[in-house]
Design an enzyme around this catalytic site. Structure first.
Site, short mmCIF file in Angstrom:
data_model
loop_
_atom_site.label_atom_id
_atom_site.label_comp_id
_atom_site.label_asym_id
_atom_site.label_seq_id
_atom_site.Cartn_x
_atom_site.Cartn_y
_atom_site.Cartn_z
N HIS A 137 1.33 11.10 9.12
CA HIS A 137 0.80 11.01 10.49
C HIS A 137 0.80 12.40 11.14
CE1 HIS A 137 0.39 6.67 11.38
NE2 HIS A 137 1.40 6.49 10.54
N ASP A 144 -2.13 3.88 11.92
CA ASP A 144 -1.64 2.50 11.99
C ASP A 144 -2.61 1.72 12.86
OD1 ASP A 144 0.57 3.31 10.53
OD2 ASP A 144 1.92 3.36 12.25
N GLU A 226 2.92 -1.75 4.04
CA GLU A 226 2.57 -1.92 5.45
C GLU A 226 1.09 -2.25 5.56
OE1 GLU A 226 5.81 1.33 7.20
OE2 GLU A 226 3.69 1.84 7.16
N HIS A 229 -0.99 0.30 7.74
CA HIS A 229 -0.94 1.75 7.52
C HIS A 229 -2.02 2.19 6.54
CE1 HIS A 229 1.24 5.69 7.16
NE2 HIS A 229 0.59 5.68 6.00
#
EC number: 3.4.13.22
Length: 249
Positions: A137, A144, A226, A229
């Site tokens: 990130h 996300d 995730e 993500h």
């Protein structure tokens, strides 16, 4: 004339001082596609830490311009299906990741924190790959996000005074997110949050596959632990630590 020129130069100086510049080819997503919904959770108290993280001075999605243009293309495709992207996190200042590390080591866990980590002690989240101390990130390469059904009633809002079930509970019992039901809430550190989790319903699995497919058509790769993500290979590089500031029109 001299007074007019002086006043003009002063105005330019003030304007430049107030202009928000972003380094390294970054841009505000609102400047690329304002139709993409944003709910930047780390700029609020509605996250697993329970407060805004360091460096999140505004709830704005900041992205590498290439990433933003690809998101715009995805949004245009989804709009024809009465769907929208919803961003939870975009660029993340490196200091925010360090803030997460400190949080994991503070020696206590609250009931609100356990909503996100119902079965895993927070001291284990880094070792198990749910949180990274050096996140993509911060390089502008990771996002996300989720999907919103624009035909649905998305009016329910998070109420900090209310007690919610943990992130693996049925959608009506857990904290509202104004999005489709993906089987868990955002940032749910549980095996049920794994993209291919077998414990979710066929409808929830279909929504996850739909999100992964839409992102993949623009080159984004999902992280298997995730469902929310995604990263864009080749878009990263060095980590940045500039704070996220309010966007100015």
């Amino acid at each position: 004339m001299k007074r007019i020129l002086t006043a003009f130069l002063a105005a330019v100086t003030i304007s430049a001082a107030h202009a928000q510049s972003l380094p390294g080819g970054f841009a505000y997503l609102r400047d690329i596609d304002p139709s993409i919904i944003q709910d930047i959770r780390y700029a609020t108290s509605n996250n697993f830490v329970g407060r805004p993280l360091a460096g999140y001075n505004a709830g704005e999605c900041v992205v590498k311009r290439e990433v933003g243009l690809r998101l715009k293309a995805i949004q245009q495709e989804l709009a024809a299906q009465n769907l929208s992207l919803k961003m939870f996190d975009c660029y993340r200042p490196a200091r925010a990741s360090l803030d997460m590390v400190k949080w994991s080591q503070n020696g206590h866990e609250t009931a609100a924190e356990r909503r996100y980590n119902p079965r895993i002690p927070k001291t284990e989240l880094f070792r198990l790959g749910y949180i990274a101390s050096r996140s993509q990130h911060s390089a502008g390469a990771a996002l996300d996000l989720t999907l919103v059904d624009l035909k649905a009633d998305n009016s329910a809002k998070y109420d900090p005074s209310k007690t919610y079930a943990d992130c693996t509970a049925p959608v009506d019992a857990r904290a509202p997110e104004g999005s489709v039901d993906m089987g868990t809430g955002y940032d749910c550190t549980d095996t049920k949050g794994h993209t291919a989790a077998p414990s979710i319903s066929p409808e929830q699995r279909a929504w996850r596959k739909r999100l992964v497919a839409a992102m993949a058509r623009q080159g984004f790769v999902n992280y298997s632990k995730e469902w929310w993500h995604f990263s864009l290979p080749g878009a990263g590089g060095a980590a940045y630590d500039f704070p996220i500031q309010p966007r100015r029109n």
